[in-house]
Enzyme design. Structure first.
Site, PDB file in Angstrom:
ATOM      1  N   ASP A 174       0.789  -1.235   0.000  1.00 49.07           N
ATOM      2  CA  ASP A 174       0.000   0.000   0.000  1.00 49.07           C
ATOM      3  C   ASP A 174       0.824   1.290   0.000  1.00 49.07           C
ATOM      4  OD1 ASP A 174      -1.713  -2.111   0.504  1.00 49.07           O
ATOM      5  OD2 ASP A 174      -2.794  -1.110   2.109  1.00 49.07           O
ATOM      6  N   ARG A 207       1.119   2.243  10.376  1.00 50.26           N
ATOM      7  CA  ARG A 207       0.149   2.288   9.271  1.00 50.26           C
ATOM      8  C   ARG A 207       0.486   3.443   8.321  1.00 50.26           C
ATOM      9  NH1 ARG A 207      -3.059  -1.625   7.797  1.00 50.26           N
ATOM     10  NH2 ARG A 207      -4.429  -0.039   6.944  1.00 50.26           N
ATOM     11  N   TRP A 355       4.706  -0.950   4.539  1.00 50.06           N
ATOM     12  CA  TRP A 355       5.530  -1.397   3.409  1.00 50.06           C
ATOM     13  C   TRP A 355       6.734  -0.487   3.169  1.00 50.06           C
ATOM     14  CZ3 TRP A 355       4.972  -6.093   1.139  1.00 50.06           C
ATOM     15  CH2 TRP A 355       3.794  -6.793   1.422  1.00 50.06           C
ATOM     16  N   GLU A 398       1.458  -9.639  11.559  1.00 46.81           N
ATOM     17  CA  GLU A 398       1.265  -9.266  10.152  1.00 46.81           C
ATOM     18  C   GLU A 398       2.617  -8.988   9.477  1.00 46.81           C
ATOM     19  OE1 GLU A 398      -1.222  -5.820   9.738  1.00 46.81           O
ATOM     20  OE2 GLU A 398      -1.355  -5.989   7.552  1.00 46.81           O
TER      21      GLU A 398
HETATM   22  C1  DGY Z   1      -6.130  -1.832   4.038  1.00 38.99           C
HETATM   23  O1  DGY Z   1      -7.282  -1.518   4.285  1.00 38.99           O
HETATM   24  O2  DGY Z   1      -5.165  -1.524   4.729  1.00 38.99           O
HETATM   25  C2  DGY Z   1      -5.862  -2.712   2.914  1.00 38.99           C
HETATM   26  O3  DGY Z   1      -4.512  -2.911   2.708  1.00 38.99           O
HETATM   27  C3  DGY Z   1      -6.547  -2.312   1.680  1.00 38.99           C
HETATM   28  O4  DGY Z   1      -6.500  -3.417   0.862  1.00 38.99           O
END
Ligand code: DGY
Length: 431
Positions: A174, A207, A355, A398
């Site tokens: 992402d 995030r 990422w 994760e």
């Molecule tokens: C999220 O919502 O973080 C996902 O990666 C979208 O696919």
């Protein structure tokens, strides 16, 4: 490292991985993890199927069959299937507005309007191999759907030969720095007010940022306003980046589909042409300056100039290519745990932010398997041992910090459990 791995208490981790797959099983499909990701995600689900195949082959097929049941009429398999509403996730089906999209067709499960790395055919092929007698009818039934999926990717995303993303979520990576320049081109004016849900489940510093999210939602609105019409999006979107994740996973999935076609007695000509198209396209992603495969912004024509874990999927793609071996050696030496998702020597490296640095077991598995197949045995063993160490020491997170293994993102994560069972666990090597 291999010896350490063998000495680890393996059976309890196998049990725990199986428990996680069952825990996240919602009946025919698994969620990546409760709370943060409460629906069926495309490539997460394919990895889940591979994990199930180590102890329940019928359930493995069911996972892929449920995924393919969400396939659009035009062949696209969406990145999220919204089987049951869940207020804990944003953006939900209403934001995607894919219902009634001409490409979708009537009577299909609610979904997003984009796809994700196409690993389904690769794992269907492996699930088949776990039990060919049981699997033949299932593989035969799925074969035309996988063909339609790949045909859609080639037609809708591979105009440059390499496979392009229309949204960062399509790459699965992402917030990778690969897209920073293309994302900066988007002025997110006009994004409807929204509330993020992800940062209520996970530490925000692990995030994507608000600047990223504004653009993610802007791109969703952009697609929705065009009825998720691939041609209109290709012609008009400011964001279109050719991506090594999609290019190499599709290349590999085509090779695996070709092997499946041979077993099923199907024609392989169309698939061979796709492989040749993708091989030529992959060359447009080679960046001699960084000594690695890279992403290419199809609007500016520029390579991103960054080394990521997707750079090392070339071997999984089936390329016998030694040009990036020295870069791989540098990256393997750059952090105690490989493979970081982003170059630790780059100023944008962030060991915990999704990422932009962390290690992802799923990428390690396919990169490592590709290395092993292409004769990079030492590097493959290192990646596998590091993955086993991360999971043994820190659980089924994760993703993990490459610096000290700190577990990050969601916990009890389906695809981390799956790759443990299918690859990283000592028991996986036993067959
Ligand atoms: C999220 O919502 O973080 C996902 O990666 C979208 O696919």
């Amino acid at each position: 490292m291999i010896a350490e791995q063998t000495a680890a208490p393996t059976a309890p981790l196998d049990d725990e991985a199986r428990r996680i797959l069952r825990l996240n099983d919602k009946g025919g499909y698994t969620v990546p993890t409760a709370g943060l990701y409460p629906y069926q995600w495309n490539w997460d689900s394919a990895f889940a199927g591979l994990g199930f195949s180590r102890f329940d082959v019928p359930r493995a097929w069911e996972e892929l069959e449920t995924l393919m049941s969400g396939q659009w009429q035009n062949g696209m398999v969406p990145h999220i299937l919204f089987h049951r509403p869940d207020p804990g996730y944003f953006p939900g089906a209403d934001v995607w507005g894919a219902e009634g999209a001409p490409g979708k067709g009537p009577g299909r499960v609610a979904s997003s309007g984009i796809s994700q790395p196409p690993v389904a055919a690769s794992f269907a092929w492996r699930i088949y191999q776990r039990d060919p007698v049981l699997g033949e009818a299932r593989l035969r039934a799925m074969f035309p759907k996988l063909m339609a999926f790949h045909r859609w990717f080639i037609a809708a995303r591979a105009e440059s030969g390499a496979v392009a993303i229309t949204h960062p979520w399509e790459a699965g990576r992402d917030n990778a720095p690969d897209w920073d320049d293309a994302m900066a081109r988007i002025d997110p004016q006009g994004v409807a007010p929204y509330t993020r849900r992800d940062t209520g489940h996970v530490n925000p510093r692990m995030r994507p940022t608000k600047e990223d999210y504004d653009r993610y939602i802007w791109l969703v609105q952009f697609g929705r306003e065009r009825g998720w019409d691939d041609a209109a999006i290709a012609a008009e979107s400011p964001f279109r980046v050719a991506d090594p994740t999609l290019t190499f996973t599709l290349m590999r999935a085509c090779r695996d589909l070709r092997d499946a076609a041979e077993v099923l007695g199907e024609d392989t000509g169309e698939i061979e042409a796709w492989i040749a198209h993708l091989e030529a396209g992959a060359e447009t992603l080679w960046n001699a300056e960084i000594g690695a495969y890279d992403s290419r912004d199809l609007r500016s024509g520029a390579l991103s100039g960054v080394v990521s874990n997707a750079s090392f999927l070339c071997w999984w793609g089936g390329l016998d290519d030694r040009r990036s071996v020295a870069t791989l050696a540098r990256i393997l030496d750059a952090a105690p745990y490989s493979l970081p998702s982003f170059d630790p020597a780059h100023p944008k490296f962030d060991p915990l932010r999704y990422w932009r640095g962390p290690v992802w077991g799923v990428m390690n598995m396919i990169a490592g398997l590709g290395m092993a197949e292409q004769g990079l045995a030492e590097q493959a063993a290192r990646v596998r041992a590091d993955t086993a160490r991360l999971i043994s020491e820190n659980g089924f997170a994760e993703y993990f910090s490459p610096e000290d293994g700190t577990p990050a993102g969601g916990a009890t994560f389906t695809w981390t459990a799956a790759i443990w069972l299918a690859w990283a666990s000592p028991s996986a090597a036993e067959g």
